[in-house]
Design a protein around this motif. Structure first.
Motif, PDB file in Angstrom:
ATOM      1  N   LYS A  56      -3.710   0.027  -4.409  1.00 23.72           N
ATOM      2  CA  LYS A  56      -4.979   0.425  -3.759  1.00 23.72           C
ATOM      3  C   LYS A  56      -6.005  -0.689  -3.905  1.00 23.72           C
ATOM      4  O   LYS A  56      -6.124  -1.291  -4.957  1.00 23.72           O
ATOM      5  CB  LYS A  56      -5.529   1.681  -4.430  1.00 23.72           C
ATOM      6  CG  LYS A  56      -4.669   2.913  -4.174  1.00 23.72           C
ATOM      7  CD  LYS A  56      -5.410   4.186  -4.616  1.00 23.72           C
ATOM      8  CE  LYS A  56      -4.579   5.417  -4.351  1.00 23.72           C
ATOM      9  NZ  LYS A  56      -3.417   5.535  -5.218  1.00 23.72           N
ATOM     10  N   LYS A 116       0.853  -1.212   0.000  1.00 28.15           N
ATOM     11  CA  LYS A 116       0.000   0.000   0.000  1.00 28.15           C
ATOM     12  C   LYS A 116       0.886   1.258   0.000  1.00 28.15           C
ATOM     13  O   LYS A 116       0.514   2.276  -0.558  1.00 28.15           O
ATOM     14  CB  LYS A 116      -1.007   0.002   1.148  1.00 28.15           C
ATOM     15  CG  LYS A 116      -0.454   0.170   2.537  1.00 28.15           C
ATOM     16  CD  LYS A 116      -1.609   0.315   3.529  1.00 28.15           C
ATOM     17  CE  LYS A 116      -1.199   0.179   4.976  1.00 28.15           C
ATOM     18  NZ  LYS A 116       0.011   0.854   5.434  1.00 28.15           N
ATOM     19  N   ASP A 117       2.084   1.146   0.601  1.00 27.44           N
ATOM     20  CA  ASP A 117       3.005   2.289   0.582  1.00 27.44           C
ATOM     21  C   ASP A 117       3.695   2.436  -0.772  1.00 27.44           C
ATOM     22  O   ASP A 117       4.398   3.413  -1.019  1.00 27.44           O
ATOM     23  CB  ASP A 117       4.056   2.152   1.699  1.00 27.44           C
ATOM     24  CG  ASP A 117       3.396   2.154   3.071  1.00 27.44           C
ATOM     25  OD1 ASP A 117       2.297   2.743   3.185  1.00 27.44           O
ATOM     26  OD2 ASP A 117       3.951   1.539   4.008  1.00 27.44           O
ATOM     27  N   GLY A 143       1.804   2.235  -3.454  1.00 23.18           N
ATOM     28  CA  GLY A 143       0.750   2.743  -4.338  1.00 23.18           C
ATOM     29  C   GLY A 143      -0.319   1.734  -4.728  1.00 23.18           C
ATOM     30  O   GLY A 143      -1.179   2.047  -5.548  1.00 23.18           O
ATOM     31  N   TYR A 153      -1.546  -2.350  -9.998  1.00 18.88           N
ATOM     32  CA  TYR A 153      -2.016  -0.977  -9.747  1.00 18.88           C
ATOM     33  C   TYR A 153      -3.357  -0.692 -10.422  1.00 18.88           C
ATOM     34  O   TYR A 153      -3.988   0.316 -10.132  1.00 18.88           O
ATOM     35  CB  TYR A 153      -0.962   0.036 -10.218  1.00 18.88           C
ATOM     36  CG  TYR A 153       0.343  -0.121  -9.473  1.00 18.88           C
ATOM     37  CD1 TYR A 153       0.485   0.354  -8.171  1.00 18.88           C
ATOM     38  CD2 TYR A 153       1.419  -0.785 -10.052  1.00 18.88           C
ATOM     39  CE1 TYR A 153       1.668   0.191  -7.471  1.00 18.88           C
ATOM     40  CE2 TYR A 153       2.611  -0.953  -9.365  1.00 18.88           C
ATOM     41  CZ  TYR A 153       2.729  -0.472  -8.074  1.00 18.88           C
ATOM     42  OH  TYR A 153       3.894  -0.640  -7.382  1.00 18.88           O
TER      43      TYR A 153
END
Ligand code: NAD
Ligand code: ZN
Length: 353
Positions: A65, A60-61, A63, A125
């Protein structure tokens, strides 16, 4: 549109049904025919990579989601195209290049979107192929399958391409050189398939699983079982005391990376590929005194994937072991990968839920 989705890290995938997306602009909607299950999907479900000393790198860090539909090894049939999508026809069967970048940076302009710092990779992503539909942003990401069956073609988008990219970095190697490959799972099997076309070096595979090693021996390679005795000694029995010229590490945890490094002869190359995670401690003088190279490798470019598919189809290579399963089983397949029960690649082909 029916999809198996990651809704919460560390939790089982959930099935979702909604109306099909309508492609806009240059987008292309495909009916998914086959989607390979990669060990990276398992890291994604976990939500982190191990960094060593108990530290974690959270996706999650980076990117990622949620909710997200995983799956980056996709072959599909074109169902619908956006008004600005050119040079693509309905019904065409295509392999999706998933390692899409931002389109604006130096790496994207150089044709290496897999190295983009603002990646938009499908299945990581953006929604991927654990679904009966996939929306691809532009026809340029759709490649010719050269008539390969979808369930065999799909995994070239990641496992095949990654093995190819890593093998290229392990070269040059001559007939008298030894190449050690750690990990005979999906990536390792693709390496075994492709490498006779790329080098006549002597190759040793190491894995924990005797079943996978037996398959590798059938293909004519030497093997070492990493779960038995001193692995370093076992490798040196083949290579001689100086060690090997190159190592490709498809596992790349603390144990395998330090083994790989310790086995390099002078001027040797170590290619780190796996994401099992850990850390490698290197005394810096050793790098210089022994003239060693340690480098990573991440997937490959669209042109490398096109080149690879052409080679594979022209040389009529024997396919790697593929087990075809249904999307309903997606989560249990990830569990099987985690416990090391998969031989070759599992491909989702029946995408009903
Ligand atoms: P897989 O589960 O199919 O295969 C992993 C293999 O490694 C198995 O055969 C297992 O028995 C073996 N193994 C595990 N621990 C071992 C050890 N200590 N010693 C020897 N063998 C060991 O996985 P895969 O799909 O081939 O992916 C391998 C790794 O590569 C994963 O971490 C994946 O996320 C990563 N990956 C990296 C890239 C990249 O571009 N760098 C691309 C795809 C996958
Ligand atoms: Zn992958």
């Amino acid at each position: 549109m029916k999809s198996a989705r990651l809704v919460e890290f560390g939790a089982p995938l959930q099935f979702e049904e909604k109306s099909d997306p309508i492609p806009k602009g240059t987008e292309v909607l495909l009916e998914v025919m086959a989607c390979g299950v990669c060990h990276s999907d398992l890291h994604l479900r976990d939500g982190y990579y191990q960094m060593g000393k108990g530290e974690k790198l959270f996706v999650k860090d980076r990117g990622v989601k949620l909710p997200l539909t995983p799956g980056h090894e996709v072959v599909g049939r074109v169902l619908q195209v956006g008004p600005d999508a050119k040079d693509i026809s309905l019904g065409e069967v295509k392999l999706v290049y998933p390692w899409i970048g931002c389109g604006d940076c130096e790496e994207c302009e150089d044709g290496t979107p897999q190295l983009c710092s603002a990646p938009k990779s499908l299945g990581i992503y953006q929604d991927g192929g654990y679904s009966d539909r996939i929306l691809v942003p532009h026809p340029k990401w759709l490649l010719d399958t050269h008539g390969l069956a979808p369930e065999y073609a799909c995994s070239y988008a990641c496992a095949g391409l990654t093995a190819y990219g890593a093998l290229k970095k392990s070269l040059p190697l001559s007939k008298k050189d030894y190449l050690l490959i750690i990990g005979a799972g999906g990536l390792g099997m693709f390496a075994a398939q492709i490498l006779p076309l790329m080098t006549d070096a002597q190759v040793i595979f190491a894995d924990l699983d005797e079943g996978r090693l037996a398959k590798i021996r059938e293909l004519g390679f030497q093997t070492v079982n990493s779960s038995e005795g001193d692995v370093s000694d076992a490798v040196r029995k083949f290579s001689g005391p100086k060690g090997v010229s190159s190592v490709i590490d498809f596992v790349n945890n603390s144990a395998t990376s330090s083994l790989a490094f310790s086995l390099l002869k002078k001027n040797g190359r170590m290619i780190s590929v796996g994401l099992f995670g850990g850390e490698l401690k290197i005394p810096t003088p050793i790098l210089s005194l022994r003239s060693l190279t340690v480098r990573g490798s991440y997937t490959g470019s669209p042109s490398e994937l096109a080149e690879l598919l052409k080679i594979v189809s022209e040389k009529k290579l024997l396919p790697i072991p593929v087990q075809v399963k249904s999307m309903k089983e997606a989560d249990s397949i990830l569990n099987d990968l985690s416990s090391g029960k998969v031989l070759g690649r599992v491909v989702l082909s029946d995408l009903r839920i």
